[in-house]
Scaffold this active site. Structure first.
Site, short mmCIF file in Angstrom:
data_model
loop_
_atom_site.label_atom_id
_atom_site.label_comp_id
_atom_site.label_asym_id
_atom_site.label_seq_id
_atom_site.Cartn_x
_atom_site.Cartn_y
_atom_site.Cartn_z
CG ASN A 202 45.19 19.21 47.94
OD1 ASN A 202 44.06 18.79 47.64
ND2 ASN A 202 46.00 19.78 47.07
CE LYS B 225 47.95 17.00 45.78
NZ LYS B 225 49.26 16.92 45.15
CG HIS C 253 47.53 22.64 44.21
ND1 HIS C 253 48.05 21.76 43.28
CD2 HIS C 253 47.96 22.21 45.41
CE1 HIS C 253 48.75 20.83 43.92
NE2 HIS C 253 48.71 21.08 45.21
CD GLU D 52 48.40 18.23 41.99
OE1 GLU D 52 47.29 18.16 42.55
OE2 GLU D 52 49.45 17.74 42.48
CD GLU E 232 51.62 22.52 47.70
OE1 GLU E 232 51.58 21.55 48.47
OE2 GLU E 232 50.80 22.69 46.80
N GLY F 197 54.26 14.99 44.99
CA GLY F 197 53.91 13.63 44.59
C GLY F 197 55.08 12.82 44.06
CB SER G 217 57.42 14.53 48.98
OG SER G 217 57.07 14.24 47.63
#
Ligand code: 13P
Length: 251
Positions: free
Chosen positions: A7, A9, A93, A95, A165, A171, A211
């Site tokens: 991904n 992003k 996702h 985010e 996730e 991150g 991560s």
């Protein structure tokens, strides 16, 4: 077969995206030990898809709009993404949930849109740190799953992939331990079994994301219920992503 997603992003530009795609074509283009799919920014989807066309590395979009067309400024629909060369899409996702307000119900609409228009979905679920620390992880994941999968049969879900996730691991450099991840994946699979049956749940691939790096990928994917990885930061470096896909192949 394990599946590893990259991904990208909101990173890079056209030149760097094309370079990364060309590097992955060289390192993974004829690799068949694990399935690899990249999710470039939509702005560069066509160019990345052209670089990877005919290779074993798939291409997807990071998000789709629930509707096929209309007055939805900035939306990218499933048919549009498919016509630009995407065969996969991420859905839900964290985010998207945090920054764009995607609710569980909106995620369900997007999942339906992906299936209806022939994009293979990776449905992302995950709990926040607060939810984990207050013992609500299993409840949160069940709520996210139940809302997204409501009304869908195993046959309709076809090639669905799940990505677990944990939001606190994305991150941050903090990875869930293999034990934590395995325990959560097993509970997700058990929940899917209760709703969609044993055969579907056993065949379902559940990626871990948060991560994942070359140094921890192998031990995560050695866990029996972890069937691949969804990789953010490390997918921006061809060497790192290649090494994670190779680690996935050995499991
Ligand atoms: P990182 O690998 O950068 O933690 O991102 C994970 C992720 O969100 C993949 O979708």
């Amino acid at each position: 077969m394990n599946i590893v997603g990259g991904n990208w992003k909101m990173n890079g530009d056209l030149a760097s995206s094309e370079t990364l795609a060309a590097e992955l074509r060289r390192s993974l283009g004829s690799h068949h030990g694990a399935e690899a799919v990249v999710f470039p920014p939509a702005a560069f989807l066509v160019q990345v898809q052209r670089k990877l066309a005919g290779s074993s590395v798939g291409v997807g979009v990071q998000d789709i709009h629930p509707y096929a067309k209309g007055a939805y400024t900035s939306g990218i629909s499933a048919p549009m993404a498919a016509s630009a060369g995407a065969t996969w899409t991420l859905v839900g996702h964290s985010e998207r949930r945090t920054w764009f307000g995607d609710s569980d119900a909106r995620v369900a609409e997007k999942l339906h849109a992906a299936l209806e228009h022939g994009l293979k979905p990776i449905l992302c679920i995950g709990e926040t740190l607060d939810e984990r620390q207050s013992g609500r992880t299993v409840d949160v994941l069940r709520r996210q799953l139940d809302t997204a999968l409501d009304g869908l049969t195993a046959a309709a879900l076809g090639d669905l992939v799940l990505a677990y996730e944990p939001v606190w691991a994305i991150g941050t450099g903090v990875t869930a331990s293999p034990q934590q991840a395995q325990e959560t994946h097993a509970s997700v699979r058990a929940h899917v079994t209760s709703g969609l049956g044993d055969a579907f749940a056993r065949a379902l691939r559940i990626q871990y994301g948060g991560s994942v790096k070359p140094h921890n990928a192998a031990e995560l994917m050695a866990c029996p219920d972890i069937d691949g990885a969804l990789v953010g930061g490390a997918s921006l470096k061809a060497l790192d992503f290649t090494s994670i896909v190779r680690a996935a192949s050995k499991q």
